[in-house]
Design a protein around this motif. Structure first.
Motif, PDB file in Angstrom:
ATOM      1  N   MET A   1       0.848  -1.197   0.000  1.00 49.54           N
ATOM      2  CA  MET A   1       0.000   0.000   0.000  1.00 49.54           C
ATOM      3  C   MET A   1       0.881   1.243   0.000  1.00 49.54           C
ATOM      4  O   MET A   1       1.942   1.243   0.628  1.00 49.54           O
ATOM      5  N   PRO A   2       0.445   2.334  -0.696  1.00 51.99           N
ATOM      6  CA  PRO A   2       1.195   3.582  -0.578  1.00 51.99           C
ATOM      7  C   PRO A   2       1.125   4.116   0.859  1.00 51.99           C
ATOM      8  O   PRO A   2       0.190   3.774   1.593  1.00 51.99           O
TER       9      PRO A   2
ATOM     10  N   TRP B   1       0.291   6.937   2.158  1.00 52.85           N
ATOM     11  CA  TRP B   1      -0.913   7.675   2.551  1.00 52.85           C
ATOM     12  C   TRP B   1      -2.057   6.723   2.879  1.00 52.85           C
ATOM     13  O   TRP B   1      -2.869   6.990   3.761  1.00 52.85           O
ATOM     14  N   ALA B   2      -2.128   5.580   2.159  1.00 52.55           N
ATOM     15  CA  ALA B   2      -3.228   4.637   2.398  1.00 52.55           C
ATOM     16  C   ALA B   2      -3.042   3.916   3.728  1.00 52.55           C
ATOM     17  O   ALA B   2      -3.980   3.789   4.525  1.00 52.55           O
TER      18      ALA B   2
ATOM     19  N   SER C   1      -3.881   6.545   6.399  1.00 52.84           N
ATOM     20  CA  SER C   1      -5.278   6.995   6.533  1.00 52.84           C
ATOM     21  C   SER C   1      -6.180   5.887   7.059  1.00 52.84           C
ATOM     22  O   SER C   1      -7.231   6.166   7.645  1.00 52.84           O
ATOM     23  N   LEU C   2      -5.792   4.611   6.866  1.00 52.42           N
ATOM     24  CA  LEU C   2      -6.616   3.510   7.370  1.00 52.42           C
ATOM     25  C   LEU C   2      -6.819   3.631   8.883  1.00 52.42           C
ATOM     26  O   LEU C   2      -7.915   3.365   9.396  1.00 52.42           O
TER      27      LEU C   2
ATOM     28  N   ILE D   1      -9.462   6.327   9.525  1.00 49.52           N
ATOM     29  CA  ILE D   1     -10.814   5.965   9.077  1.00 49.52           C
ATOM     30  C   ILE D   1     -11.405   4.864   9.952  1.00 49.52           C
ATOM     31  O   ILE D   1     -12.537   4.967  10.412  1.00 49.52           O
ATOM     32  N   VAL D   2     -10.633   3.804  10.189  1.00 51.76           N
ATOM     33  CA  VAL D   2     -11.153   2.649  10.937  1.00 51.76           C
ATOM     34  C   VAL D   2     -10.898   2.811  12.435  1.00 51.76           C
ATOM     35  O   VAL D   2     -11.779   2.554  13.259  1.00 51.76           O
ATOM     36  N   PHE D   3      -9.691   3.234  12.805  1.00 53.02           N
ATOM     37  CA  PHE D   3      -9.293   3.449  14.202  1.00 53.02           C
ATOM     38  C   PHE D   3      -9.550   2.203  15.059  1.00 53.02           C
ATOM     39  O   PHE D   3     -10.151   2.282  16.128  1.00 53.02           O
TER      40      PHE D   3
ATOM     41  N   MET E   1      -5.079  -1.772  -5.000  1.00 51.11           N
ATOM     42  CA  MET E   1      -5.552  -0.499  -4.436  1.00 51.11           C
ATOM     43  C   MET E   1      -6.965  -0.113  -4.881  1.00 51.11           C
ATOM     44  O   MET E   1      -7.558   0.791  -4.307  1.00 51.11           O
TER      45      MET E   1
ATOM     46  N   TYR F   1      -9.074  -0.566  -1.939  1.00 58.46           N
ATOM     47  CA  TYR F   1      -8.764   0.155  -0.697  1.00 58.46           C
ATOM     48  C   TYR F   1      -9.951   0.957  -0.167  1.00 58.46           C
ATOM     49  O   TYR F   1     -10.349   0.805   0.990  1.00 58.46           O
TER      50      TYR F   1
ATOM     51  N   GLY G   1     -14.752   1.107   8.227  1.00 55.03           N
ATOM     52  CA  GLY G   1     -14.822   2.342   9.016  1.00 55.03           C
ATOM     53  C   GLY G   1     -16.247   2.689   9.402  1.00 55.03           C
ATOM     54  O   GLY G   1     -16.553   2.912  10.580  1.00 55.03           O
TER      55      GLY G   1
ATOM     56  N   ARG H   1     -19.947   1.012  17.308  1.00 52.74           N
ATOM     57  CA  ARG H   1     -19.561   1.790  18.492  1.00 52.74           C
ATOM     58  C   ARG H   1     -20.681   2.734  18.950  1.00 52.74           C
ATOM     59  O   ARG H   1     -20.851   2.994  20.140  1.00 52.74           O
TER      60      ARG H   1
END
Lengths: 230, 109
Positions: free
Chosen positions: A37-38, A40-41, A44-45, A48-50, B4, B7, B15, B22
């Motif tokens: 993955m790059p 940034w991906a 950012s995951l 987004i998901v945390f 990708m 992705y 997400g 939650r």
């Protein structure tokens, strides 16, 4: 407590846990880049998901060319434990507005949850202080996890694997769970859940975790009933 | 290699789904009254979920589908950490004790 001090108390109580979170964030970032993955991906995951465990599994499955539906479903099954955390912490946050609750929910993690419920169980805080305390704990974890994910993604695997820093994760959970095991029913719940998790580790989609949690809760409730009637 | 094109569907799917999980009870709890049994069950959530995360990470070594015993080092290091956690209730001391014992045992091996 004034407004600032309950927020800062949350920051303070969560801070020692960061020692276990930092390697986890580094791993999440480094693993994503290692899977192609790059940067940034991979970074950012986490925003987004945390939820690190589900991110690691998602990256692994995407790396193996699993279908989008399987990756999403597996990630959500791993995160189903947040349903239990949500139910457990909800009474402490119920004065927040619906939009405020959405923000608080986004910050719900193993660490922020455990830190908060143990504090709320010990000290009888008024509701606004509970919300500020939880916000302090949740935001601290968010900042640390996202910063270390970015570090892991951009600097690569800077931690030698032979250090076994992943062991800091179960150690963190151990420090969090010991105060909760304060009587016989809770100890039985912990032992039952741990043993079932070991036996069920081969189950697909991390279902072993849910099976273990259900068995632990059942064992705890039964032991408590026995105690009351016996 | 990660394709990708998958992705964004994966990131947004997990997400958004995780955020809904939650949000669920935090949003609706003040509108529903939970039965007594559910309240008793809630007390055992941390005592159950955390050991279910801890035990496999301490006792088992997983690579792909293969599962094996992790060996004695992690078990001994973890027992030391349990003792420190129980005596001190200090998270930093618990992590430090567990990691130190693990590194010591591996250095001696």
């Amino acid at each position: 407590m004034d407004k600032r001090s309950s927020f800062l108390q949350g920051v303070r109580d969560l801070s020692p846990i960061l020692l276990g979170v930092l390697p986890f964030g580094l791993i999440c970032g480094a693993v994503g880049v290692a899977a192609g993955m790059p940067e940034w991906a991979a970074t950012s995951l986490s925003a987004i998901v945390f939820a690190g465990a589900s991110q690691l599994v998602a990256v692994q499955l995407m790396d193996q060319n699993a279908s989008v539906a399987v990756v999403i479903l597996t990630g959500l099954i791993i995160n189903a434990r947040f349903l239990m955390y949500s139910a457990s912490i909800a009474p402490h946050l119920k004065d927040a507005s619906p939009l405020g609750k959405l923000g608080l929910a986004y910050l719900l993690t193993d660490q922020a949850y455990a830190t908060s419920v143990f504090r709320f169980g010990r000290d009888d805080l008024p509701m606004p202080d509970k919300i500020r305390y939880y916000l302090g704990a949740g935001l601290t974890l968010w900042v640390a996890f996202n910063l270390t994910t970015a570090l892991g993604a951009y600097l690569g695997a800077i931690i030698p694997p032979q250090w076994e820093l992943d062991f800091a994760i179960p150690l963190t959970f151990t420090a969090l769970v010991i105060p909760a095991v304060k009587d016989r029913p809770a100890a039985l719940a912990a032992a039952a859940a741990g043993c079932v998790a070991l036996l069920a580790v081969g189950l697909p989609y991390n279902l072993g975790l849910m099976a273990a949690a259900v068995c632990g809760i059942a064992a705890g409730c039964l032991a408590e009933r026995e105690q009351r009637h016996g | 290699m990660v394709d990708m094109t998958t992705y964004w569907p994966v990131a947004l799917g997990i997400g958004a789904g995780t955020l809904l999980i939650r949000y669920s009870f935090i949003l609706i709890m003040d509108k529903v009254t939970l039965p007594d049994l559910v309240h008793r069950m809630l007390r055992f959530i941390p005592a159950s979920v955390l050991p279910a995360l801890i035990f496999p990470a301490v006792f088992l070594h997983q690579s792909g589908d293969a599962v094996a015993w992790a060996g004695p080092e992690r078990t001994v290091a973890w027992l030391a950490a349990v003792l420190i956690a129980w005596k001190t209730r200090n998270i930093l001391a618990t992590i430090a004790a567990g990691m130190a014992v693990l590194w010591l045992l591996k250095a001696l091996a």
